[in-house]
Design a protein around this motif. Structure first.
Motif, PDB file in Angstrom:
ATOM      1  N   LEU A 287       0.827  -1.194   0.000  1.00 18.47           N
ATOM      2  CA  LEU A 287       0.000   0.000   0.000  1.00 18.47           C
ATOM      3  C   LEU A 287       0.867   1.253   0.000  1.00 18.47           C
ATOM      4  CD1 LEU A 287      -2.885   1.253   0.316  1.00 18.47           C
ATOM      5  CD2 LEU A 287      -2.458   1.268   2.780  1.00 18.47           C
ATOM      6  N   GLY A 288       0.431   2.261  -0.745  1.00 13.95           N
ATOM      7  CA  GLY A 288       1.114   3.540  -0.710  1.00 13.95           C
ATOM      8  C   GLY A 288       2.162   3.675  -1.788  1.00 13.95           C
ATOM      9  N   HIS A 289       3.260   4.364  -1.459  1.00 11.15           N
ATOM     10  CA  HIS A 289       4.340   4.563  -2.418  1.00 11.15           C
ATOM     11  C   HIS A 289       5.646   4.778  -1.671  1.00 11.15           C
ATOM     12  CE1 HIS A 289       2.430   8.573  -1.724  1.00 11.15           C
ATOM     13  NE2 HIS A 289       3.684   8.953  -1.569  1.00 11.15           N
ATOM     14  N   GLY A 290       6.724   4.716  -2.434  1.00  5.38           N
ATOM     15  CA  GLY A 290       8.059   4.878  -1.865  1.00  5.38           C
ATOM     16  C   GLY A 290       8.740   3.578  -1.509  1.00  5.38           C
ATOM     17  N   GLN A 291       8.019   2.446  -1.575  1.00  5.57           N
ATOM     18  CA  GLN A 291       8.557   1.197  -1.059  1.00  5.57           C
ATOM     19  C   GLN A 291       9.039   0.222  -2.132  1.00  5.57           C
ATOM     20  OE1 GLN A 291       5.390   2.047  -1.080  1.00  5.57           O
ATOM     21  NE2 GLN A 291       4.118   0.359  -1.797  1.00  5.57           N
ATOM     22  N   SER A 292       8.699   0.461  -3.405  1.00  6.11           N
ATOM     23  CA  SER A 292       9.078  -0.494  -4.444  1.00  6.11           C
ATOM     24  C   SER A 292       9.184   0.226  -5.777  1.00  6.11           C
ATOM     25  CB  SER A 292       8.057  -1.641  -4.525  1.00  6.11           C
ATOM     26  OG  SER A 292       6.811  -1.162  -4.991  1.00  6.11           O
ATOM     27  N   LEU A 293       9.516  -0.523  -6.823  1.00  5.28           N
ATOM     28  CA  LEU A 293       9.711   0.071  -8.150  1.00  5.28           C
ATOM     29  C   LEU A 293       8.845  -0.632  -9.198  1.00  5.28           C
ATOM     30  CD1 LEU A 293      13.605   0.620  -8.176  1.00  5.28           C
ATOM     31  CD2 LEU A 293      11.809   2.270  -7.630  1.00  5.28           C
TER      32      LEU A 293
END
Length: 462
Positions: A287-293
């Protein structure tokens, strides 16, 4: 004089008279750059989404250019917007979360330093430069590059109102106006009512009562992406207010308008993969953003209109936001930045097809670093520190559900080598110890929904 000689001379005379009486349009003297935070193309009707979320962007695309497969170079705001303005990768401009195990919840990001930006170039060319932004991470050093920079945790109507006031005050002066909206980012909030009612069942709205926000888990379980779509619709409406002001002030013909999103948003698409190939110190997966590509975070909106850009042009093929600033300078008839490494997309606009080039992304905010590269339809992700490989065929598998690294070792090795070559070309990162997050940063994060009750109770599936 023989007719065969007279005829070419007559043609030249006619062309010369045409040039004199109908000269080509002058390049735009003004730039309005609009960032819509966290907006996924597949939730924007201008990119074919089946709900009417972005009619004003559709109108902009009809008179300009839409890039069909635009990619961000980072999955969160600070490094992404810094890349937009510098045309450098995050490891080159330096604005990102430092250290090995990154946690934006606790670590203070590095500010953008002394690098050349689009704002500086346009300021030197005589333009008034001003930004009105609703995400503090579009500051953090970026603010130093504008004559005027105003941050307010505010909804789209406030950002548009400030932008329109600026246009009225500077209509006689060349300008660069940057507006950054965060409404899709804040899809845990339940306002404005008139927009959420267009995308949400009435019974769900009634159950929420008068609450103006809730945890992301509750939102997704009960609303799905409806509130995200509603916030996108509201941002689009307010962006349209700026477009209308340009028209009313007779500025449209002199203004290049560029709209982009800095990154996307994940709605549980890769919760299991995130656990398998990464680590989130918050304990939040999917969930969300900033954690994967993955593509739900890297695929972005990118369109522009103004000057002599062709109307209704769709550019196929992968492009990166690193090319935005060089393209803007080219369209505006200004020399390229001396340190910018992106490429003008004007030739691709003319042909409607971007040449096949690699698009590189990096700089996560939560967990250990990841690097990704896309070449054509192939996408490779390297996850550190364990050097885990992921390979996806985006044409056959746009959702990145089947990792082909083991079944296609030659391609995997080749793309991994290319990632390593790119990284080796960066200056070594200066060792830094992450410092405790400041109260100002914490307030900004909380306002944007980064710090929520969801952290304590992670969830795998909707």
């Amino acid at each position: 004089m023989p007719v065969r000689v007279l005829w070419p001379l007559l043609v030249l005379v006619v062309l010369g008279l045409g040039w004199f009486f109908w000269p080509p349009p002058a390049p735009p003297t003004n730039l309005v750059l609009i960032g819509i935070d966290t907006l996924r193309p597949d939730h924007a009707s201008v990119y074919g989404y089946d709900k009417p979320t972005t009619p004003r962007l559709e109108a902009l695309a009809a008179r300009g250019v839409l890039f069909e497969e635009a990619t961000s170079h980072a999955p969160w705001t600070l490094p992404s917007v810094s890349t937009v303005l510098t045309s450098l990768y995050p490891s080159q401009h330096g604005a990102r979360v430092p250290g090995d195990l990154k946690d934006l919840t606790d670590d203070v990001p590095v500010r953008l330093g002394d690098v050349e930006t689009l704002a500086q170039i346009l300021r030197r060319s005589g333009k008034v430069t001003q930004a009105f932004v609703a995400n503090a991470f579009t500051g953090y050093g970026i603010d130093d590059h504008f004559e005027g920079f105003s941050y307010a945790h505010a909804s789209a109507d406030r950002i548009s109102r400030d932008g329109v006031d600026f246009l009225r005050a500077n209509r006689e002066h060349p300008f660069f106006l940057y507006l950054h909206y965060t409404d899709p980012h804040e899809h845990h909030r339940l306002l404005p009512k008139e927009h959420r009612a267009r995308f949400t069942d009435a019974s769900v709205l009634e159950a929420m009562g008068d609450r103006d926000k809730a945890g992301y888990r509750y939102i997704y379980d009960n609303f799905g992406p409806a509130l995200y779509d509603a916030q996108t619709s509201f941002a689009d409406e307010q962006v349209g207010v700026v477009f209308d002001a340009l028209q009313q002030l007779d500025l449209t013909g002199r203004t290049l308008v560029v709209v982009f999103s800095d990154h996307g948003e994940e709605f549980w698409e890769h919760a299991d993969a995130h656990r398998r190939y990464g680590e989130d110190p918050r304990g939040i997966y999917g969930l969300g953003h900033g954690q994967s590509l993955y593509q739900e975070l890297l695929s972005v909106v990118f369109l522009m209109a103004g000057g002599d850009l062709p109307a209704g042009q769709v550019v196929k093929g992968a492009v990166g936001l690193r090319d935005l600033a060089p393209t803007v300078l080219d369209v505006m008839g200004l020399p390229p930045g001396t340190t910018m490494e992106g490429t003008s997309l004007v030739p691709a606009i003319t042909s409607g097809q971007a040449p096949e080039r690699e698009v590189f992304s990096e700089s996560i905010a939560y967990g250990y670093e990841k690097k990704a590269i896309r070449v054509g339809d192939w996408k490779y992700i390297l996850s550190l520190p364990d050097s885990l490989d992921e390979l996806y065929d985006l044409r056959a598998d746009p959702g990145e559900t089947t990792n082909l690294a083991a079944s296609d070792p030659e391609r995997t090795a080749a793309m991994r080598r290319r990632v390593e070559e790119i990284v080796a070309g960066f200056a070594p990162e200066e060792p830094t110890e992450p410092t405790g997050i400041s109260e100002e940063t914490r307030r900004n994060l909380q306002a944007l929904g980064y710090l929520t009750d969801d952290r304590a109770v992670p969830r795998d599936q909707p």
